[in-house]
Each structure stands twice: as C-alpha cells, then as structure tokens.
Design a protein around this motif. Structure first.
Motif, PDB file in Angstrom:
ATOM      1  N   ARG A 143       0.826  -1.212   0.000  1.00 56.52           N
ATOM      2  CA  ARG A 143       0.000   0.000   0.000  1.00 56.52           C
ATOM      3  C   ARG A 143       0.867   1.272   0.000  1.00 56.52           C
ATOM      4  O   ARG A 143       0.332   2.381   0.111  1.00 56.52           O
ATOM      5  N   GLY A 144       2.165   1.112  -0.122  1.00 56.33           N
ATOM      6  CA  GLY A 144       3.042   2.285  -0.141  1.00 56.33           C
ATOM      7  C   GLY A 144       2.951   3.082   1.138  1.00 56.33           C
ATOM      8  O   GLY A 144       3.082   4.306   1.145  1.00 56.33           O
ATOM      9  N   MET A 145       2.691   2.393   2.239  1.00 56.79           N
ATOM     10  CA  MET A 145       2.461   3.086   3.509  1.00 56.79           C
ATOM     11  C   MET A 145       3.693   3.028   4.400  1.00 56.79           C
ATOM     12  O   MET A 145       3.717   2.323   5.408  1.00 56.79           O
ATOM     13  N   LEU A 146       4.709   3.759   3.988  1.00 62.30           N
ATOM     14  CA  LEU A 146       5.935   3.869   4.776  1.00 62.30           C
ATOM     15  C   LEU A 146       6.472   5.279   4.610  1.00 62.30           C
ATOM     16  O   LEU A 146       6.323   5.880   3.543  1.00 62.30           O
ATOM     17  N   GLY A 147       7.087   5.784   5.680  1.00 63.16           N
ATOM     18  CA  GLY A 147       7.785   7.059   5.568  1.00 63.16           C
ATOM     19  C   GLY A 147       6.884   8.278   5.502  1.00 63.16           C
ATOM     20  O   GLY A 147       7.350   9.370   5.207  1.00 63.16           O
ATOM     21  N   ARG A 148       5.597   8.085   5.760  1.00 66.02           N
ATOM     22  CA  ARG A 148       4.681   9.234   5.791  1.00 66.02           C
ATOM     23  C   ARG A 148       3.979   9.263   7.144  1.00 66.02           C
ATOM     24  O   ARG A 148       3.780   8.215   7.752  1.00 66.02           O
ATOM     25  N   PRO A 149       3.540  10.444   7.614  1.00 66.29           N
ATOM     26  CA  PRO A 149       2.881  10.514   8.922  1.00 66.29           C
ATOM     27  C   PRO A 149       1.691   9.557   8.999  1.00 66.29           C
ATOM     28  O   PRO A 149       0.844   9.533   8.111  1.00 66.29           O
ATOM     29  N   GLY A 150       1.659   8.773  10.055  1.00 70.84           N
ATOM     30  CA  GLY A 150       0.555   7.846  10.271  1.00 70.84           C
ATOM     31  C   GLY A 150       0.717   6.512   9.562  1.00 70.84           C
ATOM     32  O   GLY A 150       0.037   5.554   9.903  1.00 70.84           O
ATOM     33  N   CYS A 151       1.578   6.471   8.565  1.00 72.18           N
ATOM     34  CA  CYS A 151       1.809   5.226   7.811  1.00 72.18           C
ATOM     35  C   CYS A 151       3.034   4.550   8.404  1.00 72.18           C
ATOM     36  O   CYS A 151       4.095   4.512   7.786  1.00 72.18           O
ATOM     37  N   GLY A 152       2.884   4.062   9.585  1.00 72.18           N
ATOM     38  CA  GLY A 152       4.051   3.601  10.325  1.00 72.18           C
ATOM     39  C   GLY A 152       4.124   2.111  10.443  1.00 72.18           C
ATOM     40  O   GLY A 152       3.141   1.396  10.291  1.00 72.18           O
TER      41      GLY A 152
END
Lengths: 153, 811
Positions: free
Chosen positions: B354-363
């Motif tokens: 889901r490309g959920m790394l390195g962004r706020p909340g995507c931890g």
C-alpha cells in the motif's frame, strides 16, 4: 529414448534423499533445527516424487539399465554422533542433494528438447527447492564446521 | 490520586487525528517524602519496558526515592506506567542487592574482593584461550545494559578474543524484529515513529498486547480511541486482551498459524485492488514471488487453518486496504511463534503493497521487548557486526578492523553469529568452557528449563554471572559479579522508535557494586587485549569515551549517532537516530523517499530463505540488484512442529502481565506490583475448565514432553483448547530451585527456533492438564488485564490501595 533412465534416477535419488533426511532428523534430535528442518525437507522430497508421478506415467521409468545403475547410491546406512558426526552427515546429505539437483538439470534439458510444458512446470516447482536445500546444508555446515573441527573434543 | 494498580493506564486525555498528545505528568514518591523534600531530580529514561519514557529520578540523602515523567519528552509526554512508577527505583534500592563479588569455594559461593574474582576470570579465560582458542568462549548478555556497555562487550569479544559466540536475551525478545527489517528493507531500524499513533486512522496490532507490554504507548492509543475521530483497531491475539476488547476486528488465531493468516490478508489486499501499483513498481522487488505464495490462502482456507471467521479476515483486510494511514505494530505473538520471520515480513509486505511507509501515520513498528534491545543490536553484542554492518561484506569487516586497529582475521565473520540456543548447546557439548552471562536470567527465561539447569550446573563449564541480585542463574556461577543498576551509572539507550536518551547517575551503587562498563573494561585490561600497535584495545576511562567511540563506529551507517553528544542529550532530552550532518535534529521516520538500505554495498545482510534460513549470499544478491528497492520476502505456511496429540491434547502458549517484567528481579521487589500479581497461575477457557472439572483457583498440573508445572487455574478468556501461562515466575522467592514444586512456564516449552531470526519458540507447544487439588481461593491472577475472569465479578478486583496512588498533573 533414454529419458526414462534419468526419470528413474531422479525418482530414486529423491527417495533416497528423503529417507536420509529422516535418518538425520532421527539421529540428531538433539539439534532441534536440524531435526525439524530435515523432516520438512524430507516432505519436500516426497512431494517432488509425487509431482514426478504423472510424468513417469507418460514416459515410464527405467531402474534396471546397466550403465546408469552405477549412479545409484545407498543413502546413509546410519547416522554418526557428536559434532564432527553431524558435520559428516550433513555433508553426505549435501552430496546426495547435489545428485538430485544435477539430475533435475539434465531432465530439464531433455524437457526443453521435448517441448514438454507439463514437465517443465514440475521442474520449475521442484528444482528451486532442491537448490535451497543445498544452500541450507551449506549454511548449516559453515556454521558448525569451526566448532566441530577446532573446539569440540 | 488515582490508584495506578487498579488503573494501569491512568486518566484519559483524549485528542484527535493530527493533534498533539496532551501532557500529563505522573509522579510517585516514597512514603513520607514530599516534593519539597527531594534534594534533586536526575534526568533519565525508564528501563522497565521497551517504550523508553523520559523521566527524572528523585534523590534524597543519596538514595532514589521516586520518579516523575518528563513533560517535554517526545515518547511519553510526562506519563509513566505502573512498572516505571513502582519498580524503577524500588526494584533497585533494595536490601537483597549483591554488594560484593562471590567466588565458588568447595561448591559454595563465598564473598571475595574484586581482585580475586576478576583474577579468577582472567586466569580461566587465558588458560582456555591457550588450550582451545577463542571458540571456547561465549558471552550471553541482555536487553537492559547501556549502549556503551554493549559496545565495550562487542569490541572485546570480536577484536580482543575473536569469538562468534555472543548473543543477548534480545534473541528471546527482539531478534525477529531485526531479522524481518533486514530481510525486507536491507537493514535493521524502525521505519515508523510513535507520532504515527497521533496521525493514523487505523492501527493493527499483530501478536502485540500493547496494553500490558508498553502501557504508556497504549495510553496514547486509548487517548486517540477516546478522541473525536478514533482510529479503527485490528488485533491478532489468541487471548481476549485489553487490546482485543477495543478492537473493531479481533482475530484469535490458533497459536502457531500466524503465517496462514498473514497470507490471507495479503491475498485479500491484492485481490481487491488495494495495491499502490506505482509504489510497488518503483520501490520493490519480487512481487511475483509474493503472489504465488499467498495464492491458496482464501479467507475460507485461513478460517479452516487459523480457527477464525472468514468474514473477519475479509473485514480486517478491508480496513487495511481502505484506510488512508495505517500503523502496524508487531510483538511476541509473532516473534516467539512458529514461522516468526516470515509472518513479520508479511506485515512489512502489507505496508509495501500500500506504499504506507515514511509518511505521517503510515508507520511500521517491529517492536522491541526490552528497553535497550535496540542498542544490543546496533552495537553487535548479539553477535552481529556493529553499526548494522554485513559479515559477508569484506569491506564492512575491514572498516571495523581499521577502527579497532586489529587484523581483519581477528574478527569472526566466517558465518552468521552463534545464537543463544546454539551457545548453550555448545556449552552442553563441552566445546564452550567459559560462559559469561550479564544482566539476564536464562535459568528462568530460556525454553526447556530442566535442560537449561543441567547445562548451567555442568562442573566443567566456567560460569560468570554479572547481575544486581543472586538470581536463579547466579546460583550456578563460579564467579558472581555485583553490578551497578540504572540510576547508579551513566549511559545512553535507544527505544523502539530510535529515540536515544541519556540516563545520568543519580546515586552511588551499593557496597562494592560496579557498572557493567567498568567490569568489561577491567577484564579487557587484565587480559591485555591490544591493538596491532600495542596500545590497549579499550582505553576508555568512562561512558562518554565509549559513546564517542561508538559515534565513530556508527558514522555513515543507518544508525548514525555522529551528530549527538552527551551535552546535547542532556539539554534536549530524547533524540532519534539518524542524527548527523544531514539530519542534525534526528529523523522522525525512515525511508521517506522510498529508498531502502538494500544496496549491496550498504545493506546489513544479503538475506535468507525464510523457510530454511539458508543464506542468499553475495553473488545471488548482487545479481538481483535491489539497489534501494525493498524486497517482498515470504515462505509457504507449514504447521507448527508440535501439534496437539492424544497424549498432549492442548496447545500451550506463554506471555506477560502488565505488572511484571521478565523474571521479576525488579518488579517482584516493588510491593505494589508484587501484590497485584503475587504468584504463578495458568489460564483456561470456561469450556476447557468444565471439561476437566476445574473451578476458579483449583490446582492443576500441566505437562509437556519436557517437564511439568503445578499452578492454580484462572478461568479466563483464552481460546478454547489453549493453556496460557505467564513466564515471569521462577524460584528466587520460593527457595531458589524448583525441587518438587516446578512452576516456571518454561519448564514446558520446547527447544526450537525460527529459521532466520533464531528466536526461540515460546508460543506454541502441546501439553496435557490434570486437576491436582481443589483450590483455597481464586488464582493470584490480576483482574485488570487479559487474565481477568471470564465471568465478571466472580473474583475480587485487583487494586493497589493507598500505596499505589500516584500523582497525575495534566498540563
């Protein structure tokens, strides 16, 4: 056509390897990683034989041909004990798995020549696992060797 | 003032997504001590779990008399949990402390001076090195020393002796966190940050009973849950934990089947088109391998194997697939279970999909179990090469050789380091004859305790134990060294989200106790460990020298400390690594640009096959050329090695309670915590209790192929067919040894470990249970936690009373 000779060799080598993994699992139960992984790998070898069955159903297998029969090996008669014994047993498995691996390679060459998609599919599923078995045996032996050869009594 | 035994998480301070977690300063002072009486407050961080809460130690008349959370600390915003409030100082300031070295004379431990004790160690060490070489030496350390101490140990072990036999109890708590991060992203290091709790709209907890293991972190989650826009919560845990009770979806999987569930979640995310295809194409490799592995795992197949509802699998996947900012946390339910690394890598894989790394909340937080586990891993006291260097990369080995002024050949790098269970196996076989154990208690914490005791008791094994107390393990030692504790020495340590704290010395250690650093430096001096130029290998005079040396070692590596200093840490409080010229204030999240640590010249490992642990090796890795892309690593699911049978029909799993840490060496000596969970218990479901004719508090005998334990039964909310046992209880307060009354959970666990992380399996085994006797009251299990009774109100509530009251001051 001599492919049945190699299918027989492959079938037999996988069976011998499976049996030997089980022996090592049994004989080295004090090394739990070796014990459980050898049982897992024995099941892999069983599955490889199952996957070969329909291929052998089509081509047959030859187990009696004079010349390649000398390639068959007996597997482990019994396991050794102690750290060096473990190393030697793993090394024997390594040799047997190499025979399986190179036999898959030869069968694959034939399958390509025969344009046999079904056999190529079986090889794609099985040969990679044999390769990983070899890598694991080597990894485990590299870990065990210094202690067995230098520090163990 | 709130009773912080009855109210573990304290008063709610709700906040919304993207908001600042409100400050609430928690304080506990000894009876009769008022704030005005405190002579001084000394900056530190709490050592009673992996959270790393910033705190001040209260000192009066040269003694620790209490603790206060630091309002400005990024980790805790002033809060402390029950363990920190009660055990941090009371667990140390105690008359049971070891105050003089002990040596074994005629089979008995007798008091000695430091020169005698250290002299014996050096003498035995030298003799064995001469006779059998470095492979005769093993070191087993902790997740609770300071960075400086681990680094000293790592340098003397690798460059002084040259042994690969070094590990820590971090192998038991956090090895899989490290392994999964290395396999997926090329190097250890948490991608996420605690601030992701503030920013997320969904939180997934995989085998992570955060409510009890990191109570202050859970308070942060509870405050989001109580806020205006609560995140959705998904919990994977076989017990009805406090986390499960707040979850939108609870997946109580059969112990040992995590990987099947994870395959199902990945499959659903892919099948429903929730994949960020640009991210996968641009920043990952081996997507095809992942698809092939998860293909058979429909929600129905997962339901069959894991014993959860197919609809719940779909619902959980939908939450992962449709939320905008997902935070995942993973802990022992995955790490200490079957196929640990593969299961944890699937969590990484979901975030990559889901490309959920390195962004706020995507931890993503592959949690640590212990406060300083991260430093053990960074410094290489667990056997790894310091600075997340790769033992298969000759250039990395050369860097260390130059840094330490020794020959490359001296540094063991011919195979992966020897993990804890293998170290004890070598000791069992006699090829390790010198074993030095610091700040850990394997006689209670390792699996299969009957075997552990046999190994530790071997007369030919020279055993050094360095600890605060005469633990179950120390009783077997040839030399016992009294160590200084937290608050009695200075050093740094790093928590899960890479926050580094300095903990200053507040008081003098008791009697002759010395810091672990001083002990290691003394050993190095006595052994004459030297650089090639003849100068001492470790010429440090104190912790700040060690920290500076470590900064040089970490320079240019992912865990870069080169931009920090003791002065900066004193002034600013917690700072996250990497902290260097590029990031002078530290960095909240890693991999913000989707570039990972996988470049062949930079990575910490070339990776492993996740089923067997076979190394990939440099040639195959270079051919794959990840070059900064993350790797989808996985393995096929296989059933756990020991399944229920006719002889052993129940599944066995172990775990924690909020009131204790490890083997209770500190928490068992804090009266409030000890009263809340004073003795061993086991948990059974109501259905199983009925089947065995067992009522609340009745005494049961539980047996496995390894041993047996006797304990009172709590009829609780564990899944049917499963027995749960807390692993904290040993024998130091029941006469010192099990004798006829074995009670430690690890009497029953099995010796086997994950193929890649080598983390022992504590979460699945087969046992049988028999009723031994009627009970005389309810089991001594807390009612405030996952061990609460299935029937509410049937057992008196766990409360702490006046002694457990602590001050809360909202900002």
């Amino acid at each position: 056509m001599k492919l049945p000779v190699y299918l027989g060799l492959l079938h037999q080598s996988e069976a011998t390897l499976a049996e030997s993994y089980r022996q090592v699992a049994e004989g080295h139960g004090e090394e739990p990683d070796v014990h459980f992984l050898c049982l897992t790998l024995a099941r892999q070898c069983d599955a490889h034989q199952d996957a070969l069955a329909p291929i052998i159903g089509r081509y047959g297998e030859c187990t009696e041909d004079d010349e390649p029969e000398r390639l068959h090996h007996e597997g482990l008669s019994k396991t050794r004990s102690g750290p060096v014994g473990l190393l030697r047993d793993l090394q024997d498995l390594y040799l047997m798995a190499n025979l399986v691996d190179i036999t898959w390679t030869m069968v694959k060459q034939a399958a390509q020549g025969l344009q046999d998609a079904e056999l190529l599919d079986v090889i794609a599923r099985c040969d990679g696992e044999t390769e990983v078995q070899l890598h694991w045996l080597k990894t485990r032996m590299k870990q065990a060797a210094p202690q067995a050869l230098i520090a163990a009594s | 003032m709130p009773d912080r035994i009855a109210d573990i998480w304290g008063t709610r301070t709700p906040y919304g997504q993207g908001g600042n977690w409100p400050v609430r300063v928690d304080t506990k002072l000894a009876d009769g001590v008022a704030k005005a009486d405190v002579d001084r407050w000394v900056k530190s961080a709490c050592l009673l779990c992996s959270n790393g809460c910033g705190c001040d130690i209260a000192v009066k008349d040269g003694r620790m008399v209490g603790i206060r959370g630091r309002a400005e600390d990024r980790v805790n915003h002033g809060r402390l949990g029950p363990k920190g409030l009660f055990a941090s100082w009371q667990g140390v300031d105690n008359r049971d402390r070891l105050t003089v070295p002990l040596v074994r004379e005629d089979g008995r431990l007798v008091e000695a001076d430091w020169d005698t004790a250290m002299g014996r160690i050096a003498e035995r060490s030298r003799a064995l090195l001469e006779e059998k070489g470095p492979l005769s030496h093993g070191f087993y350390t902790s997740g609770q020393l300071f960075l400086e101490e681990y680094y000293a140990l790592a340098v003397l072990g690798k460059a002084g002796i040259g042994t690969p036999h070094m590990d820590g109890n971090t192998r038991l708590c956090t090895a899989t966190a490290a392994a999964s991060l290395k396999e997926s992203f090329g190097a250890d290091g948490q991608p996420g940050s605690y601030t992701d709790i503030d920013e997320c709209d969904a939180i997934f907890l995989y085998g992570h009973n955060m409510a009890e293991t990191q109570t202050v972190l859970w308070a942060r989650v509870l405050d989001r849950i109580a806020g205006p826009d609560r995140p959705r919560v998904v919990c994977v845990d076989p017990r009805d934990t406090e986390v499960a009770r707040h979850a939108d979806v609870h997946l109580p999987v059969r112990p040992g089947t995590n990987l099947a569930l994870m395959h199902g979640l990945v499959r659903e995310v892919v099948a429903n088109g929730w994949v960020d295809e640009d991210y996968v194409a641009g920043h990952t490799q081996r997507f095809g391998d992942l698809l092939a592995a998860v293909e058979p795992w429909t929600p129905e197949a997962v339901a069959e194997t894991c014993g959860v509802a197919a609809a719940d699998v779909r619902r959980a996947a939908e939450i992962f697939g449709t939320s905008q900012r997902v935070l995942s946390t993973v802990l022992q339910g995955f790490y200490q279970s079957w196929q640990a690394t593969a299961s944890s890598c699937q969590v990484n894989n979901l975030h990559l999909l889901r490309g959920m790394l390195g962004r706020p909340g995507c931890g993503l937080l592959q949690m640590n179990g212990q406060p300083t586990a991260q430093n053990n891993r960074e410094c290489g006291a667990d056997g790894d090469l310091p600075g997340f260097r790769n033992w298969e990369n000759p250039k990395h080995v050369r860097e260390l050789a130059e840094l330490w002024g020794v020959d490359e050949l001296k540094i063991p790098h011919w195979a992966s380091p020897t993990h804890a269970a293998q170290i004890f196996r070598y000791a069992e076989q006699g090829s390790i004859g010198f074993l030095w154990i610091s700040a850990t208690n394997p006689a209670v914490s390792m699996p299969e305790l009957p075997r552990m005791r046999r190994i530790l008791a071997k007369p030919e094994l020279f055993l050094v134990v360095q600890d605060l107390y005469l633990t179950e393990t120390a009783q077997y030692a040839d030399v016992v060294l009294p160590a200084a504790a937290w608050g009695e020495k200075t050093g740094t340590f790093t928590n899960v989200d890479r926050t580094v704290h300095l903990s200053d010395q507040a008081v003098e250690p008791p009697g002759q106790a010395r810091s672990d650093l001083d002990i290691f430096l003394d050993y190095s001096r006595r052994m004459g460990f030297a650089r090639n130029d003849g100068s001492p290998l470790l010429d440090w005079t104190g912790p700040e020298d060690a920290f500076r040396a470590w900064q040089e070692c970490s320079r240019g590596r992912p865990c870069d400390y080169s931009g920090m200093s003791y002065a900066m840490l004193r002034e600013r409080g917690g700072i996250q690594w990497p902290c260097n010229d590029e990031h002078p204030d530290g960095l909240d999240r890693l991999y913000t640009d989707g570039t990972f640590s996988t470049d062949a010249a930079y990575c910490e490992t070339y990776g492993h096959d996740l089923t067997t642990g076979a190394t990939v090796g440099p040639t195959a890795y270079r051919a794959m050329a990840p070059a900064g892309r993350a790797l989808f690593k996985t393995a096929p699911y296989s059933p756990p090695p020991e399944e229920p049978s006719d002889e052993y029909p129940l599944r066995y799993t172990t775990g924690r309670t909020a009131y204790h840490f490890h083997t209770r060496t500190k928490t068992g000596r804090a009266p409030q915590l000890n009263a809340a969970a004073p003795g061993m218990w086991i948990e059974l479901s109501a259905a199983d209790a009925q089947r065995y004719g067992i009522g609340e508090g009745d005494i049961a005998v539980v047996s496995s192929a390894r041993g047996r334990i006797t304990a009172p039964v709590r009829i609780g909310d564990v899944r049917e067919g499963t027995v749960f046992a807390p692993f904290h209880f040993g024998y130091w307060d029941t006469g010192g040894s099990p004798d006829d009354h074995p009670r430690a959970a690890n009497e029953l666990t099995m010796t086997e470990w994950d193929a890649v992380s080598k983390q022992p399996i504590f979460k699945t085994a087969a046992v049988r249970l028999e009723k031994a006797a009627a009970g005389s009251g309810p089991a001594p299990a807390p009612t405030t936690t996952a061990s609460r009774p299935a029937q509410p109100g049937t057992v008196p509530a766990t409360i702490g009373g006046a002694a457990a009251e602590a001050r809360e001051e909202p900002a």
